[in-house]
Design a protein around this motif. Structure first.
Motif: not given
Length: 513
Positions: A264, A280, A282, A284, A334, A336, A346, A349, A363, A365, A418
């Protein structure tokens, strides 16, 4: 965003598969962007290493057979069933046990549903229906009504089988219940499978897991006089109890196993007042690498999925990094790894967080930026599930965006990107998709775009960078996400899941409630 998307989807990166040079190039590119913005490394590095196990069953080493007094059945691997090791580190696993039908294989105390009834299922082979139990006239909204819940996902079925101590879990496939034909199950088992090492804080994985066609399952059950259609009807009742079939099952899986290391990529914007409270964010960066050629092209570049999402995250991170003063709370960006292999980056994590989960506020995403123009609407998965909903609704109203629910709730998109492993650990989460009602476009334009993408480009070599893409929609997308995250980062409350959520118990436990 155009520049980031163009670079990350170049053939040079060979589809950004985990553990490949192309994947590593993408990771180092993102880390260099974080560093140039002035985001901080975490624990001295912009990388969180993610250990992955690669496992590929050997066709000659797979066997599944059923027997009872005087009768036996040996279905054909791939035609009738698939079987893999539950622990990707296991090169060989075998065993035998009684076949027990456990309905939908669900233990959901928040809605008073238990398919196991206290039966000791240690060492048994569990036969499980996929999806959620059907709604009834008395309980039309149980398990989300038409929307899939966490309990309907096939991944949950295997996890629960492990908690029950089962030897194996076999899911019953129909195209209607799974949402895809048997050929998709077959294709998924012909290539190498990737998984994280088992979580030492949880139960060991179920030793063997597989799928079997409805027709083959019915044939097997008929050996002891059971009717699968009747069992399925019984499974939709709250008073269902597991059914011991009297059939003995033997299974064996031999696999080639290897270790793959990927990472990551993390960049931290420290908060000014409460830096220990973390949001967080995220998205990918991996894709599927190189596969079988389609029209002469074998590279799965993943331009929309998800070079565009990383581009959106990078520009949003830079917007935060250039604020005159950072917000009160910290934001951890992040990028991922190995999302396409099963949300592994993820997942790692969530299993090994860089900041305590009890101090993780939310979180966020993104998976796919809007590349076709501004919209009048937006879909934010999870907006109805937690105390994060008001943040999204307030900013949507300000931006004159209509929040529309998931148009395909039966597909369970909330459980397929994620944010999900982090949400499952208890952290309230939002997954920002984008709208489909495009401004200055004819009615149905957005639906046709998505239909074409799903039919022709999803996970295909044709998901390539296009000079025809426009980025005002991506800017709108990023601005909406930025404003919502900014509000959460300035806030002082800790949001929780709403009553009835599958994940509220985990949040309550970590918060001491």
């Amino acid at each position: 965003m155009r520049a980031h998307t163009r670079f990350l989807s170049q053939d040079l990166l060979r589809g950004r598969a985990p553990g490949t040079p192309g994947g590593d190039i993408a990771a180092h590119y993102i880390a260099s962007q974080f560093e140039e913005m002035g985001l901080d490394p975490v624990q001295g590095s912009y990388f969180q290493m993610v250990p992955i196990l690669g496992s590929k069953p050997l066709p000659s080493g797979i066997d599944l057979s059923f027997r009872t007094e005087g009768r036996s059945a040996s279905p054909q691997h791939m035609d009738d069933y698939t079987l893999i090791a539950g622990d990707a580190a296991a090169p060989f696993v075998e065993g035998s046990g009684e076949l027990v039908f456990v309905g939908y294989g669900i233990d959901a105390p928040e809605v008073g549903w238990d398919d196991f009834g206290g039966m000791d299922l240690t060492g048994k082979v569990l036969l499980i229906l996929v999806n959620d139990p059907p709604s009834t006239a008395d309980e039309p909204d149980i398990f989300g009504g038409p929307a899939m819940t966490y309990y309907g996902r096939w991944t949950y079925k295997y996890e629960e089988a492990a908690r029950q101590g089962a030897l194996a879990a076999i899911l019953i496939h129909t195209t209607e219940s799974a949402g895809y034909p048997w050929s998709v199950v077959q294709a998924g088992r012909t290539r190498e499978q990737f998984a994280l090492p088992p979580d030492p804080s949880g139960p060991p994985p179920v030793p063997m897991k597989g799928w079997m066609t409805f027709e083959t399952t019915a044939w097997v059950l008929e050996m002891t006089g059971f009717d699968l259609d009747d069992l399925k009807r019984r499974a939709g009742n709250r008073n269902f109890s597991p059914v011991s079939t009297g059939i003995q099952v033997s299974g064996r899986v031999t696999s080639s196993v290897r270790s793959v290391e990927t990472m990551n990529v993390v960049g931290l914007l420290p908060g000014t007042e409460r830096p220990d409270e973390v949001i967080t964010f995220t998205s990918h960066y991996d894709h599927l690498g190189v596969g079988e050629p389609v029209n002469g092209d074998s590279i799965r570049n993943g331009a929309y999925d998800n070079a565009s999402g990383i581009a959106l995250m990078l520009e949003t991170a830079e917007a935060f990094a250039t604020l005159p003063s950072p917000p009160a709370r910290s934001i951890l960006f992040i990028a991922t790894a190995a999302e396409e292999a099963g949300l592994l980056g993820s997942g790692w994590y969530a299993q090994s967080p860089l900041f305590p989960l009890e101090k993780t506020v939310a979180e966020i995403n993104v998976d796919g930026a809007n590349l076709w123009g501004e919209t009048n609407d937006f879909t934010v998965h999870g907006v109805e599930r937690s105390g994060l909903g008001p943040f999204a609704r307030s900013r949507a109203e300000e931006m004159r965006l209509t929040l529309v629910p998931d148009q395909e709730p039966e597909k369970g998109f909330f459980f397929r990107s994620d944010h999900f492993p982090i949400a499952r650990a208890g952290i309230p989460a939002l997954y920002f998709s984008h709208g489909s009602n495009y401004r200055d476009r004819p009615e149905g334009y957005g639906d046709s775009i998505q239909a074409e993408y799903q039919a022709q480009h999803y996970h295909a070599p044709s998901d390539e960078f296009s000079d025809e893409w426009v980025y005002d929609g991506a800017v709108q997308h990023a601005l909406f996400v930025f404003r919502v995250v900014l509000d959460i980062a300035r806030d002082s409350t800790f949001p929780n899941w709403l009553e009835g959520s599958e994940f509220k118990a985990a949040r309550d436990a970590m918060m001491g409630g």
